[in-house]
Design a protein around this motif. Structure first.
Motif, PDB file in Angstrom:
ATOM      1  N   THR A 123      16.657   3.379   3.235  1.00 23.07           N
ATOM      2  CA  THR A 123      15.354   2.824   2.250  1.00 23.07           C
ATOM      3  C   THR A 123      14.534   4.183   2.409  1.00 23.07           C
ATOM      4  O   THR A 123      14.110   5.021   1.839  1.00 23.07           O
ATOM      5  CB  THR A 123      14.362   1.606   1.793  1.00 23.07           C
ATOM      6  OG1 THR A 123      14.036   1.581   3.255  1.00 23.07           O
ATOM      7  CG2 THR A 123      15.449   0.627   1.182  1.00 23.07           C
ATOM      8  N   GLY A 124      14.268   4.393   4.072  1.00 29.72           N
ATOM      9  CA  GLY A 124      13.963   5.409   4.666  1.00 29.72           C
ATOM     10  C   GLY A 124      12.032   4.994   4.638  1.00 29.72           C
ATOM     11  O   GLY A 124      11.599   5.492   5.185  1.00 29.72           O
ATOM     12  N   CYS A 150      10.247   0.857   0.197  1.00 29.73           N
ATOM     13  CA  CYS A 150      10.665   2.296   0.306  1.00 29.73           C
ATOM     14  C   CYS A 150       9.646   3.047   0.124  1.00 29.73           C
ATOM     15  O   CYS A 150       9.996   4.299  -0.549  1.00 29.73           O
ATOM     16  CB  CYS A 150      11.724   2.334  -1.313  1.00 29.73           C
ATOM     17  SG  CYS A 150      12.611   0.768  -1.494  1.00 29.73           S
ATOM     18  N   GLY A 151       8.493   3.084   0.829  1.00 29.96           N
ATOM     19  CA  GLY A 151       7.564   3.785   1.336  1.00 29.96           C
ATOM     20  C   GLY A 151       8.316   5.151   2.170  1.00 29.96           C
ATOM     21  O   GLY A 151       9.305   5.566   1.947  1.00 29.96           O
ATOM     22  N   VAL A 152       7.177   6.014   2.357  1.00 27.56           N
ATOM     23  CA  VAL A 152       7.224   7.355   3.682  1.00 27.56           C
ATOM     24  C   VAL A 152       7.561   6.801   4.908  1.00 27.56           C
ATOM     25  O   VAL A 152       8.688   7.632   5.725  1.00 27.56           O
ATOM     26  CB  VAL A 152       6.486   7.688   3.375  1.00 27.56           C
ATOM     27  CG1 VAL A 152       6.063   8.776   2.031  1.00 27.56           C
ATOM     28  CG2 VAL A 152       5.140   7.545   4.242  1.00 27.56           C
ATOM     29  N   GLY A 153       7.129   5.863   5.329  1.00 22.11           N
ATOM     30  CA  GLY A 153       8.550   5.891   6.449  1.00 22.11           C
ATOM     31  C   GLY A 153       7.752   6.078   7.562  1.00 22.11           C
ATOM     32  O   GLY A 153       6.093   6.005   7.075  1.00 22.11           O
ATOM     33  N   LYS A 172       0.801  -1.043  -0.496  1.00 24.12           N
ATOM     34  CA  LYS A 172       0.285   0.517   0.063  1.00 24.12           C
ATOM     35  C   LYS A 172       0.982   0.919  -0.130  1.00 24.12           C
ATOM     36  O   LYS A 172       0.631   2.435  -0.436  1.00 24.12           O
ATOM     37  CB  LYS A 172      -0.567   0.018   0.930  1.00 24.12           C
ATOM     38  CG  LYS A 172      -2.514  -1.256   0.978  1.00 24.12           C
ATOM     39  CD  LYS A 172      -2.998  -0.780   2.044  1.00 24.12           C
ATOM     40  CE  LYS A 172      -4.296  -2.370   2.661  1.00 24.12           C
ATOM     41  NZ  LYS A 172      -4.656  -1.766   3.806  1.00 24.12           N
ATOM     42  N   TYR A 173       2.140   0.963   0.502  1.00 30.50           N
ATOM     43  CA  TYR A 173       2.788   2.058   1.283  1.00 30.50           C
ATOM     44  C   TYR A 173       4.178   2.358   0.342  1.00 30.50           C
ATOM     45  O   TYR A 173       5.027   3.739   0.510  1.00 30.50           O
ATOM     46  CB  TYR A 173       2.540   2.824   1.805  1.00 30.50           C
ATOM     47  CG  TYR A 173       1.717   2.439   3.446  1.00 30.50           C
ATOM     48  CD1 TYR A 173       0.508   3.202   2.578  1.00 30.50           C
ATOM     49  CD2 TYR A 173       1.530   2.044   3.912  1.00 30.50           C
ATOM     50  CE1 TYR A 173      -1.101   3.815   3.937  1.00 30.50           C
ATOM     51  CE2 TYR A 173       0.118   1.331   5.039  1.00 30.50           C
ATOM     52  CZ  TYR A 173      -0.922   2.626   4.811  1.00 30.50           C
ATOM     53  OH  TYR A 173      -1.873   2.495   5.281  1.00 30.50           O
ATOM     54  N   SER A 174       4.638   1.664  -0.575  1.00 32.66           N
ATOM     55  CA  SER A 174       5.790   1.397  -1.367  1.00 32.66           C
ATOM     56  C   SER A 174       5.257   2.413  -2.560  1.00 32.66           C
ATOM     57  O   SER A 174       4.188   2.509  -3.728  1.00 32.66           O
ATOM     58  CB  SER A 174       5.747  -0.137  -1.348  1.00 32.66           C
ATOM     59  OG  SER A 174       5.913  -0.650  -0.508  1.00 32.66           O
TER      60      SER A 174
END
Length: 443
Positions: A421-422, A355-358, A318-320
């Motif tokens: 990756t953050g 690699c999303g927003v974390g 979802k968040y990548s």
């Protein structure tokens, strides 16, 4: 003759007076001799100042005594319990709340007795000893079982969940603040029971609504069926929410409930989960990268652990951002040269990195709490898909359920942000691995 007698008496009287004066002068010389020294001449002018200092010290002592009495009165009416012991663990003083929490009925103000004689709590005694030894504040929680000498009221006395905060004082003394957490726990149990009852009642009408929506969905043609599809998604969201709440409440009540443990191979399980989620991953051109040892076996409930990785990898998808890779890394924390048959291996660590927003730093301690919504970038709903009614819909309970499942297996889970990756970095620890063979019976 009279004159002669008068003169003789006068002479005797004058002689006696002169003798007294001589004796008095000698006595005064002996007394005043130390004062004639140079030190006495210097000290005599300081006597008035010394008297003034003594007066000030007395006034300060009175002020301190009054302040001490004021602080004791404040502590006596404080909502927290407080007690203080000396270097020999003798109770010096405690407030009213501490007497009620610890059932200190036998202690009277001004009485000095060994704390362990008054309170049969070895946890409290050990906490005080540790605080005195390390000279650092400490916090400890435990369940206190009050002693009862009267069998008639034994059933009426409840055990208490206590949190104690201790700190070292001078001369080996230790102060302890006591918090009775039992009312809060009772309130949470009542709340959870009420929500569970409500969730049970909601399941039947929600199932009926879904059946009606399915009927309408088969009878409507585009573009009218778009609204029915949207309704189906919301009904599924509610059903998942109710089911998730019931499941979470059940696991929190009994963490080890219904665990059908068996030998589970980690790599094949993760591959199976990814195959389920692959249609969602292909829409964003996402790929899975597995690194680590092969043929790793753990003793676990396959369906529960499958649910763990399904939830975690679904969140990563979802968040990548598109065209990125989700990494799953496995690592054995320590190894042994030789192992006997059926001997458990050391702990297994599994890292899931995207690699999303974390996560926002303020959200990291709370991401596994039920219904917690932090940074909106990771709290947003998944993108709607008008052509699909089977998309996984978030309920806000996924990570809380994941944590309970991992804890039920004796493991641990931690949320971080990966430094390279953050993106989000979820780390799982499973305490024991199984021998590298699926042929053994691990039940």
């Amino acid at each position: 003759m009279f004159l002669l007698g008068f003169s003789l008496g006068l002479a005797v009287g004058i002689g006696f007076w002169i003798w007294q004066q001589v004796q008095l002068n000698r006595y005064l010389e002996r007394v005043l001799k130390p004062l004639n020294s140079p030190a006495a001449k210097v000290a005599l002018p300081l006597i008035p100042g010394l008297r003034q200092e003594i007066t000030m010290v007395k006034e300060q002592r009175q002020d301190l005594q009054q302040s001490l009495e004021t602080y004791q009165e404040l502590l006596d009416f404080a909502p927290l319990g407080y007690l203080q012991v000396d270097e020999e663990n003798q109770l010096l003083w405690c407030n009213q709340q501490a007497r009620e929490i610890l059932y200190l009925e036998r202690w009277q103000p001004g009485q000095v007795r060994l704390l362990l004689e008054l309170v049969r709590s070895y946890e409290l005694d050990r906490l005080i000893e540790q605080t005195r030894d390390c000279q650092q504040p400490r916090v400890k929680e435990w369940v206190f079982h009050p002693p009862c000498e009267n069998p008639a009221v034994m059933l009426e006395i409840k055990s208490l969940a206590i949190r104690a905060s201790s700190f070292p004082l001078s001369k080996g003394q230790v102060g302890v603040f006591l918090e009775n957490r039992q009312p809060l726990l009772d309130m949470n149990q009542v709340r959870d029971r009420s929500f569970s009852d409500l969730a049970h009642e909601l399941r039947t009408p929600l199932t009926s609504i879904r059946l009606v929506v399915e009927t309408l969905q088969n009878r409507l043609e585009p573009p009218l069926n778009r609204w029915v599809n949207r309704l189906m998604q919301e009904v599924d969201r509610l059903i998942n929410l109710v089911q998730g709440w019931l499941e979470l409440t059940q696991m929190e009540t009994d963490p080890s409930i219904r665990l059908q443990q068996e030998a589970v191979e980690v790599r094949s399980l993760i591959t199976s989960v990814w195959e389920t989620l692959e249609p969602l991953a292909q829409k964003q051109d996402l790929h899975l990268k597995y690194s680590g040892a092969e043929n790793l076996w753990i003793k676990a409930d396959r369906s529960r652990i499958y649910q763990v990785f399904l939830n975690l990898l679904d969140n990563s998808i979802k968040y990548s951002p598109p065209c990125t890779t989700i990494e799953v890394q496995t690592e054995i924390l320590s190894t042994k040269d030789s192992l006997p048959k059926n001997s458990p291996l050391p702990a297994l660590e599994i890292n899931i990195i995207d690699c999303g927003v974390g996560f926002a730093e303020v959200d990291l301690p709370h991401v596994f709490e039920r219904f917690y919504r932090g940074d909106q970038s990771r709290a947003r709903d998944p993108v709607e898909d008008s052509n699909s009614t089977t998309a996984i819909v978030g309920s806000g309970l996924g990570l809380a359920i994941v944590r309970q499942i991992v804890l039920a297996h004796g493991g641990s889970i931690k949320a971080m942000n990966h430094p390279e990756t953050g993106g989000a970095w979820i780390q799982l620890h499973f305490p024991e691995m199984m021998a590298n063979t699926p042929s053994q019976d691990y039940s």
